[in-house]
Structures are given as structure tokens and as C-alpha cells.
Enzyme design. Sequence first.
Site, short mmCIF file in Angstrom:
data_model
loop_
_atom_site.label_atom_id
_atom_site.label_comp_id
_atom_site.label_asym_id
_atom_site.label_seq_id
_atom_site.Cartn_x
_atom_site.Cartn_y
_atom_site.Cartn_z
N GLY A 1 39.42 -8.14 -45.92
CA GLY A 1 40.65 -8.64 -45.66
C GLY A 1 41.50 -8.23 -44.35
N THR A 2 41.05 -8.55 -43.00
CA THR A 2 41.80 -8.26 -41.88
C THR A 2 41.01 -8.46 -40.82
OG1 THR A 2 42.65 -6.04 -42.93
CG2 THR A 2 42.40 -6.24 -40.71
N THR A 3 41.66 -8.69 -39.72
CA THR A 3 40.73 -8.81 -38.49
C THR A 3 41.72 -7.84 -37.44
OG1 THR A 3 40.61 -11.25 -38.82
CG2 THR A 3 39.91 -10.42 -36.72
#
Lengths: 242, 204
Positions: A17-19
Site C-alpha cells: 500500500g505505498t509508493t
Amino acid sequence: MDVSRGASHSEAAPSTGTTIVACTYKGGVVFGADGRVSIGNYIMNRASNKIAPLSEYIFLCRSGSAPDTQIISDNVRHYLHQASAESGEEPSVLMAANLVRLLNYNNKDHLVGAMLVVGWDKHAGGQVYGVPISGTLAKEKWAIDGSGSSYIWGYCDSEFKEDMTREEAENWVKEALALAMTRDASSGGTIRMYTLDGAGVHHTYIPGDQVPQFVGDLPFPTGNPGGAVLGSAAREGGMVIG
Amino acid sequence: MSIFSYNGAAVVAMAGKECVAIGSDLRFGVQTQTITCDTPKVFRIHDKLYLGLSGLLTDAQTLHEKLMFRHNLYKLREERDMKPSTFGHMLSNALYERRFGPYFAAPVVAGLEPDGTPFLCGMDTIGAMEKAKDFMITGTSPESLYGMCESMWRPDMEPDELFETVAQCLMSGFDRDALAGWGAVIHVITKDKVISRTLKTRMD
């Protein structure tokens, strides 16, 4: 980043859930993150801040488990503050990166944090360190992590150049984040970007409607492979197959 | 991981004054990866009857094709289109036939009965049907969609107002859903025409 390992979200993938994206350029570093925090598929926060300051010129980009990375950043911030009080100098980026790495390594059975330690110090200028899960430390010219990073390795590999100007580096980070946010369901919302050089810290906040878009005008969606043919049959009121 | 959130969808249908509107998002993805953004979850059965399907996309597509087949046969025999209420019951029966090996899809039926009154119904995966006079939703974040629809629906909306309301409920609903979004399509069905519009939304 998952706050809890929700029932409907894949539990196999540790970085979720992230970049987060960081790179060095001629004179400093540019780094940024998306703003989405999700529990399963519910977007709990659509404008969160995943970049934590560790000292005035050192930052931690967080991905993986939200509580784990928050605790790591709090711990390291406290230690660096004490260390700089004792030495009378700004802490070095390498010291911060090592502290984060040691927490990851010594608690590898419990922590799930894939982070980037990015900063500027007078010894070595702008530096980017990748600190993935389990406790590796890797000094790199550029680094990406988080679930959205899978989609942009090709972009980053082909577009990164050494000694970019500040503007080129900021565009590289912004485009990489925007591309990942388009394809990864767990990344999105907003872009927060920081630029550090010897002179100071510059923070850019890009709200959702100003994030670069890559999908242009599409034809009307019929949802059928033979859509054009079937559409005309439907309009004539005849039998429709699909 | 639930089979119902493997692909992701958001479908909203609302009733207005002698009109209905039904819309869905356009994302097609496999878990967190987005593949395309031109896949509607709303399908036309006939000019006064549209079907929205959420859940596993392969089951939604197969169910749609099977229902088209049944409607085509009905048209040949009855020489008329099927009433939405009849279609709803047929769909409920078709789903219950597979009670112990169900289609992983949850439908919403929206249409206008021959006398012009709006018809809305929704079902679970094994065909338990509920009719509604106001709105029906299905998708991977039902709470967001219910919240928006409860607050924004009011009776006797004209077609243009109805379109705006469905658009806002759908968009605000799926903006909080990681698995739905990437554009939207909305069909407004009135007694003499169907107006279909796509919405350009945030693509994250």
C-alpha cells in the site's frame, strides 16, 4: 500501507500500500511518497504523510506496516536528537540509516518496514539509502519501495540520469509516483515531495487533481470485445448476443 | 482475500420521477494491479432494462451472457421485451439454481415497467431479492456507497438531477475504495430515451 492485515487484502505481500521514490541529483536529493493508507480495500486516509523527519536534514520514507514504521521513526528521531546534543553537530545520514537498519535487523521476526532514509549532510552531501525489510542497508543513487514500486522499475531504470538538475529530478520523482499511483490500487491520493540541498528543505504538496494523468480520452466503454457490431444491432431493437 | 474483492466494482442505481439511472465504475483489476479502465459493470438487456453486476468479473460476464440468452428466447416466444420485475424474478431463480456452487456476483436490476414506473431491485449472490423505491447499490465498498445514497437521494428527481446525484454518490463512494474507480459510466433511462455518459474521474 496497511494499518491492519485486513481479511480482504493479500497477506502474502509484505510491502503493502505505498509508493516511495527518492533520487540524488547534482546538489542534493529529491524524494516523495503517495498519500494513501488502506485497511483491506477501504481507504482510511487519502492524504496521509508518509515522510517522517528524523532530523532537520534527514527524512524517512515509510512503507509496509504503518505502526511499525512509525515506531521506528520515533525511536531513531529520539536517538539522533540525543546523539547530536552530545556531539554538537548535525547527525550524519549514514548514522540515521544504520539506526533504522539495526532496528529492522534485530527485530526482523516482528517488524515489517521497507523504508528509504534520505538526507543531506556536510560530509557526503545528498544521500539515499534503501533499508528494506529484514535489515539490509544499501546506499544507492536512487531507490524506490512499496507495493506501487513494482510498476515503475522500468520507468526509473530508463529515465534516471546521473547529475540531473533539480527540476529534472523533481519531474522524475513526480512522474514515477504518478505512474505507480495510476496502476497500483494501494497507492494514490496525493503526492508529497521534498527537495533537500545544502541550503534547506523545500516541501511540495500536490493535491489529487494536479497529479499528472496518463490516460487520455477513451472511447465510450461498451465492455464487449465486439462492441461496435453489437451496439448497432442493439440500437435496431434486434436480438443482442452479448 | 475474499473472492468478492478479487476484481473490485461499484454500482449505484437510483429511481427518479418516471426515470431510473444506473452507473458503475470502469476499473478492471486483479487484486491491487489495475489492468484497464474501460470495463463497465452495467449491461443493457433492453432499452428499458439495465443490469449491474459486482463481484468476480468472470462470473458477472458469464451471468450477463446467460441472461441475454434467456431474454432472447423470451423475446422470440413472447414477441416483446421482458418486464424488469419479471427479469428480476428470473435472475433470482437463476442464481438460486446454483445455491451450492454460486456465481460470485451480486446484481442490481434497474428499469422502467411498461406503465413507466421505475423498478429497482438488488440481490445477493444466491438470489435473495429486495426491491427498493429509492436506490440500490452493490460493490466492494458498500458502506461508502450506502452513506452517500442515503444522504443525497430524494424523491421525484428529474433525469438531469438524477444523473448528478448518481454521479456524485458513485464518485465519492468509490474514491474511498482502493479497488473501484478509474472512471465511471452512467445510463439514465426515461420513457423515450437512454442517455449514457462517461465521467472522467481521478485515476488512482
